[in-house]
Design a protein around this motif. Structure first.
Motif, PDB file in Angstrom:
ATOM      1  N   ASN A   9      32.480  48.610  31.584  1.00  0.00           N
ATOM      2  CA  ASN A   9      33.280  48.482  32.642  1.00  0.00           C
ATOM      3  C   ASN A   9      33.267  46.795  32.870  1.00  0.00           C
ATOM      4  OD1 ASN A   9      34.284  47.751  35.128  1.00  0.00           O
ATOM      5  ND2 ASN A   9      33.650  49.795  36.211  1.00  0.00           N
ATOM      6  N   THR A  10      34.117  46.107  32.623  1.00  0.00           N
ATOM      7  CA  THR A  10      34.119  44.627  32.871  1.00  0.00           C
ATOM      8  C   THR A  10      35.519  44.295  33.746  1.00  0.00           C
ATOM      9  OG1 THR A  10      35.975  44.496  31.195  1.00  0.00           O
ATOM     10  CG2 THR A  10      33.582  44.314  30.331  1.00  0.00           C
ATOM     11  N   LEU A  11      35.596  45.329  34.657  1.00  0.00           N
ATOM     12  CA  LEU A  11      36.489  44.946  36.007  1.00  0.00           C
ATOM     13  C   LEU A  11      35.938  43.843  36.649  1.00  0.00           C
ATOM     14  CD1 LEU A  11      39.150  45.704  37.650  1.00  0.00           C
ATOM     15  CD2 LEU A  11      37.409  47.178  38.691  1.00  0.00           C
ATOM     16  N   THR A  12      34.849  43.841  37.053  1.00  0.00           N
ATOM     17  CA  THR A  12      34.361  42.619  37.883  1.00  0.00           C
ATOM     18  C   THR A  12      34.408  41.308  37.224  1.00  0.00           C
ATOM     19  OG1 THR A  12      32.515  44.085  38.789  1.00  0.00           O
ATOM     20  CG2 THR A  12      32.075  41.748  39.147  1.00  0.00           C
ATOM     21  N   GLN A  13      34.139  41.182  36.094  1.00  0.00           N
ATOM     22  CA  GLN A  13      34.506  39.874  35.136  1.00  0.00           C
ATOM     23  C   GLN A  13      35.841  39.355  35.287  1.00  0.00           C
ATOM     24  OE1 GLN A  13      32.354  42.411  34.567  1.00  0.00           O
ATOM     25  NE2 GLN A  13      30.832  41.741  32.965  1.00  0.00           N
ATOM     26  N   TYR A  14      36.871  40.284  35.083  1.00  0.00           N
ATOM     27  CA  TYR A  14      38.072  40.145  35.059  1.00  0.00           C
ATOM     28  C   TYR A  14      38.770  39.604  36.318  1.00  0.00           C
ATOM     29  CZ  TYR A  14      39.063  40.920  29.899  1.00  0.00           C
ATOM     30  OH  TYR A  14      38.840  40.734  28.532  1.00  0.00           O
ATOM     31  N   ARG A  15      38.194  40.569  37.544  1.00  0.00           N
ATOM     32  CA  ARG A  15      38.791  40.275  38.707  1.00  0.00           C
ATOM     33  C   ARG A  15      38.115  38.975  39.115  1.00  0.00           C
ATOM     34  NH1 ARG A  15      35.881  40.025  43.051  1.00  0.00           N
ATOM     35  NH2 ARG A  15      34.234  41.374  42.388  1.00  0.00           N
ATOM     36  N   LEU A  50      45.033  54.646  38.196  1.00  0.00           N
ATOM     37  CA  LEU A  50      44.492  53.529  38.708  1.00  0.00           C
ATOM     38  C   LEU A  50      43.853  52.625  37.839  1.00  0.00           C
ATOM     39  CD1 LEU A  50      43.380  51.915  41.106  1.00  0.00           C
ATOM     40  CD2 LEU A  50      41.312  53.190  41.029  1.00  0.00           C
ATOM     41  N   SER A  51      43.537  52.913  36.504  1.00  0.00           N
ATOM     42  CA  SER A  51      43.160  52.066  35.637  1.00  0.00           C
ATOM     43  C   SER A  51      44.349  51.233  34.863  1.00  0.00           C
ATOM     44  CB  SER A  51      42.643  52.848  34.155  1.00  0.00           C
ATOM     45  OG  SER A  51      41.579  53.308  34.578  1.00  0.00           O
ATOM     46  N   LEU A  52      45.702  51.804  35.093  1.00  0.00           N
ATOM     47  CA  LEU A  52      46.867  51.197  34.571  1.00  0.00           C
ATOM     48  C   LEU A  52      47.274  50.031  35.629  1.00  0.00           C
ATOM     49  CD1 LEU A  52      48.788  54.127  33.046  1.00  0.00           C
ATOM     50  CD2 LEU A  52      47.957  52.072  31.898  1.00  0.00           C
ATOM     51  N   LYS A  53      47.156  50.473  36.888  1.00  0.00           N
ATOM     52  CA  LYS A  53      47.608  49.657  37.902  1.00  0.00           C
ATOM     53  C   LYS A  53      46.683  48.560  38.030  1.00  0.00           C
ATOM     54  CE  LYS A  53      49.380  52.821  41.143  1.00  0.00           C
ATOM     55  NZ  LYS A  53      49.310  53.260  42.611  1.00  0.00           N
ATOM     56  N   LEU A  54      45.052  48.586  37.885  1.00  0.00           N
ATOM     57  CA  LEU A  54      44.401  47.509  37.552  1.00  0.00           C
ATOM     58  C   LEU A  54      44.623  46.587  36.652  1.00  0.00           C
ATOM     59  CD1 LEU A  54      41.036  49.782  38.335  1.00  0.00           C
ATOM     60  CD2 LEU A  54      42.122  47.903  40.004  1.00  0.00           C
ATOM     61  N   ALA A  55      44.820  47.271  35.408  1.00  0.00           N
ATOM     62  CA  ALA A  55      45.241  46.278  34.287  1.00  0.00           C
ATOM     63  C   ALA A  55      46.547  45.487  34.586  1.00  0.00           C
ATOM     64  CB  ALA A  55      45.318  47.208  33.128  1.00  0.00           C
ATOM     65  N   ARG A  56      47.356  46.201  35.017  1.00  0.00           N
ATOM     66  CA  ARG A  56      48.863  45.447  35.298  1.00  0.00           C
ATOM     67  C   ARG A  56      48.379  44.368  36.575  1.00  0.00           C
ATOM     68  NH1 ARG A  56      53.736  48.853  36.878  1.00  0.00           N
ATOM     69  NH2 ARG A  56      53.833  49.171  34.590  1.00  0.00           N
ATOM     70  N   ALA A  57      47.735  44.471  37.628  1.00  0.00           N
ATOM     71  CA  ALA A  57      47.400  43.538  38.215  1.00  0.00           C
ATOM     72  C   ALA A  57      46.594  42.285  38.115  1.00  0.00           C
ATOM     73  CB  ALA A  57      46.524  44.040  39.797  1.00  0.00           C
ATOM     74  N   LEU A  58      45.891  42.588  36.621  1.00  0.00           N
ATOM     75  CA  LEU A  58      44.866  41.493  36.342  1.00  0.00           C
ATOM     76  C   LEU A  58      45.584  40.888  35.031  1.00  0.00           C
ATOM     77  CD1 LEU A  58      41.599  43.270  36.971  1.00  0.00           C
ATOM     78  CD2 LEU A  58      42.338  41.210  38.244  1.00  0.00           C
ATOM     79  N   GLU A  59      46.896  41.615  34.720  1.00  0.00           N
ATOM     80  CA  GLU A  59      47.688  40.997  33.378  1.00  0.00           C
ATOM     81  C   GLU A  59      46.383  41.104  32.194  1.00  0.00           C
ATOM     82  OE1 GLU A  59      49.136  37.277  34.649  1.00  0.00           O
ATOM     83  OE2 GLU A  59      50.207  38.078  35.996  1.00  0.00           O
ATOM     84  N   VAL A  60      45.995  42.286  31.973  1.00  0.00           N
ATOM     85  CA  VAL A  60      45.213  42.377  30.862  1.00  0.00           C
ATOM     86  C   VAL A  60      45.717  43.897  30.440  1.00  0.00           C
ATOM     87  CG1 VAL A  60      43.477  40.924  31.460  1.00  0.00           C
ATOM     88  CG2 VAL A  60      43.160  43.317  32.195  1.00  0.00           C
TER      89      VAL A  60
END
Length: 69
Positions: A9-15, A50-60
Motif C-alpha cells: 500500500n503506497t497511498l500515504t506516499q502518493y497523498r 474506493l480504490s478507483l476514487k482514490l486513484a482518480r483523486a490522486l491522478e494515478v
C-alpha cells in the motif's frame, strides 16, 4: 501493512506527494478522514470503488496505490 501483508500500500506516499492531508483526500473521495487513516495503516482494505476514487483523486492508477508483492 500490519494486517494485510499480502498487499503493498503506497497511498500515504502518493497523498503526501500530491500535497494533501488525510482530510483533503477524504473530502475529495467523500469518506471520513478516519477511513483514509485506516486504509493507509493497513487496518482496512478499500473496496474496488474506493480504490478507483482514490486513484482518480490522486491522478494515478489503482496499481500505483495498491500492489501484490
Amino acid at each position: 501493512m500490519p494486517n494485510h501483508p499480502e498487499l503493498v500500500n503506497t497511498l500515504t506516499q502518493y497523498r503526501k506527494a500530491a500535497g494533501l492531508t488525510q482530510s483533503d483526500l477524504a473530502d475529495k473521495v467523500s469518506v471520513s478522514r478516519k477511513t483514509i487513516n485506516t486504509v493507509e495503516n493497513g487496518v482496512f482494505v478499500p473496496t474496488t470503488i474506493l480504490s478507483l476514487k482514490l486513484a482518480r483523486a490522486l491522478e494515478v492508477s489503482v496499481e500505483d496505490l495498491f500492489q501484490l508483492p
